[in-house]
Design a protein around this motif. Structure first.
Motif, PDB file in Angstrom:
ATOM      1  N   SER A  22       0.828  -1.200   0.000  1.00 51.76           N
ATOM      2  CA  SER A  22       0.000   0.000   0.000  1.00 51.76           C
ATOM      3  C   SER A  22       0.866   1.255   0.000  1.00 51.76           C
ATOM      4  O   SER A  22       1.918   1.294   0.614  1.00 51.76           O
ATOM      5  CB  SER A  22      -0.911   0.005   1.226  1.00 51.76           C
ATOM      6  N   VAL A  40     -10.321   8.556   0.749  1.00 53.75           N
ATOM      7  CA  VAL A  40      -9.375   7.448   0.637  1.00 53.75           C
ATOM      8  C   VAL A  40      -8.880   7.109   2.044  1.00 53.75           C
ATOM      9  O   VAL A  40      -8.109   7.868   2.626  1.00 53.75           O
ATOM     10  CB  VAL A  40      -8.181   7.782  -0.281  1.00 53.75           C
ATOM     11  N   SER A  49     -14.702   2.295   2.682  1.00 54.10           N
ATOM     12  CA  SER A  49     -14.461   3.237   1.589  1.00 54.10           C
ATOM     13  C   SER A  49     -15.478   4.376   1.593  1.00 54.10           C
ATOM     14  O   SER A  49     -15.213   5.435   1.048  1.00 54.10           O
ATOM     15  CB  SER A  49     -14.460   2.513   0.241  1.00 54.10           C
ATOM     16  N   THR A 105       0.291  -3.725  -5.561  1.00 53.93           N
ATOM     17  CA  THR A 105      -0.872  -3.830  -4.691  1.00 53.93           C
ATOM     18  C   THR A 105      -1.991  -4.562  -5.407  1.00 53.93           C
ATOM     19  O   THR A 105      -1.908  -4.836  -6.594  1.00 53.93           O
ATOM     20  CB  THR A 105      -1.325  -2.425  -4.232  1.00 53.93           C
ATOM     21  N   ASP A 106      -3.006  -4.862  -4.684  1.00 49.53           N
ATOM     22  CA  ASP A 106      -4.176  -5.522  -5.228  1.00 49.53           C
ATOM     23  C   ASP A 106      -5.386  -4.809  -4.637  1.00 49.53           C
ATOM     24  O   ASP A 106      -5.477  -4.655  -3.416  1.00 49.53           O
ATOM     25  CB  ASP A 106      -4.185  -7.006  -4.852  1.00 49.53           C
ATOM     26  N   MET A 107      -6.289  -4.340  -5.475  1.00 51.54           N
ATOM     27  CA  MET A 107      -7.433  -3.574  -4.985  1.00 51.54           C
ATOM     28  C   MET A 107      -8.364  -4.391  -4.088  1.00 51.54           C
ATOM     29  O   MET A 107      -9.219  -3.838  -3.422  1.00 51.54           O
ATOM     30  CB  MET A 107      -8.226  -2.971  -6.149  1.00 51.54           C
ATOM     31  N   ASP A 110      -6.315  -3.475  -0.868  1.00 50.91           N
ATOM     32  CA  ASP A 110      -6.056  -2.064  -0.629  1.00 50.91           C
ATOM     33  C   ASP A 110      -7.230  -1.249  -1.153  1.00 50.91           C
ATOM     34  O   ASP A 110      -8.085  -1.750  -1.875  1.00 50.91           O
ATOM     35  CB  ASP A 110      -4.758  -1.662  -1.338  1.00 50.91           C
ATOM     36  N   TYR A 111      -7.251   0.029  -0.805  1.00 48.19           N
ATOM     37  CA  TYR A 111      -8.334   0.907  -1.232  1.00 48.19           C
ATOM     38  C   TYR A 111      -8.058   1.456  -2.624  1.00 48.19           C
ATOM     39  O   TYR A 111      -6.933   1.814  -2.940  1.00 48.19           O
ATOM     40  CB  TYR A 111      -8.448   2.089  -0.262  1.00 48.19           C
ATOM     41  N   PRO A 112      -9.105   1.555  -3.458  1.00 53.36           N
ATOM     42  CA  PRO A 112      -8.905   2.207  -4.740  1.00 53.36           C
ATOM     43  C   PRO A 112      -8.619   3.687  -4.519  1.00 53.36           C
ATOM     44  O   PRO A 112      -9.090   4.271  -3.557  1.00 53.36           O
ATOM     45  CB  PRO A 112     -10.232   2.003  -5.471  1.00 53.36           C
ATOM     46  N   ARG A 113      -7.820   4.265  -5.374  1.00 54.88           N
ATOM     47  CA  ARG A 113      -7.468   5.677  -5.258  1.00 54.88           C
ATOM     48  C   ARG A 113      -7.159   6.228  -6.644  1.00 54.88           C
ATOM     49  O   ARG A 113      -6.793   5.473  -7.538  1.00 54.88           O
ATOM     50  CB  ARG A 113      -6.280   5.861  -4.322  1.00 54.88           C
ATOM     51  N   GLN A 115      -5.083   7.740  -9.604  1.00 53.74           N
ATOM     52  CA  GLN A 115      -3.666   7.579  -9.943  1.00 53.74           C
ATOM     53  C   GLN A 115      -3.311   8.390 -11.169  1.00 53.74           C
ATOM     54  O   GLN A 115      -4.059   8.411 -12.134  1.00 53.74           O
ATOM     55  CB  GLN A 115      -3.349   6.110 -10.235  1.00 53.74           C
ATOM     56  N   ASN A 121      -0.100   0.070 -11.671  1.00 52.94           N
ATOM     57  CA  ASN A 121      -0.283  -1.013 -10.713  1.00 52.94           C
ATOM     58  C   ASN A 121       0.189  -2.304 -11.369  1.00 52.94           C
ATOM     59  O   ASN A 121      -0.422  -2.796 -12.306  1.00 52.94           O
ATOM     60  CB  ASN A 121      -1.749  -1.123 -10.301  1.00 52.94           C
TER      61      ASN A 121
END
Length: 173
Positions: A22, A40, A49, A105-107, A110-113, A115, A121
């Motif tokens: 993350s 986020v 979220s 990372t893997d959504m 982790d939280y989407p954000r 970019q 990614n």
């Protein structure tokens, strides 16, 4: 890390960052990666979220604490690096000038954000133990590099015996 950025600066080559798992406070704020704490959640807070106002306030406090910690950490690292390489700029400046960022990372975890387009990614959690032979285009690139290439393992373990001794350059000799 800061040492890798310092090495890239010393060699005068563009740097692409790598962040495992993350993207946390500090590094994130020094790059162009936005992560507004209003929507986020900070890493390891366990916040959903979609946050309520008290959760957003808690998230803001967690973010501020993370940034303060990273500010202290970067000051310490900059002190150490400046002793070895006085011409190296502060790590905040080197992070701000990255040519891109590879995110491992893997959504799902982790939280989407949002970019920027230069942040890619690449995953990594799903990397196979034996990925197979090196693709021909990468092999040709390495063999044609008259000045050599720099291998940053980015936290992954590789079989160092596979690298011919003639290809290893001692930068600090």
């Amino acid at each position: 890390n800061e040492c890798g950025l310092g090495l890239a600066h010393r060699l005068g080559v563009p740097a692409v960052g790598y962040w495992a798992f993350s993207f946390s406070a500090g590094w994130q704020e020094y790059t162009s990666q936005p992560a507004p704490p209003s929507y986020v959640p900070s890493f390891m807070t366990g916040l959903p979220s979609v946050m309520t106002l008290p959760q957003r306030l808690y998230n803001m406090v967690a973010r501020i604490m993370g940034v303060v910690f990273m500010h202290h950490y970067h000051n310490h690292m900059d002190d150490l690096i400046s002793r070895l390489s006085p011409s190296t700029p502060p790590s905040r400046d080197m992070l701000a000038n990255l040519s891109g960022m590879l995110l491992n990372t893997d959504m799902v975890l982790d939280y989407p954000r949002p970019q920027p387009p230069t942040f890619i990614n690449i995953g990594g959690i799903q990397v196979q133990e034996n990925p197979g032979p090196l693709p021909e285009n990468i092999k040709a690139f390495i063999q044609s590099a008259s000045e050599g290439v720099v291998l940053f393992t980015m936290g992954f373990i590789f079989d160092s015996t596979a690298v011919p001794k003639s290809m290893i350059l001692n930068l600090f000799a």
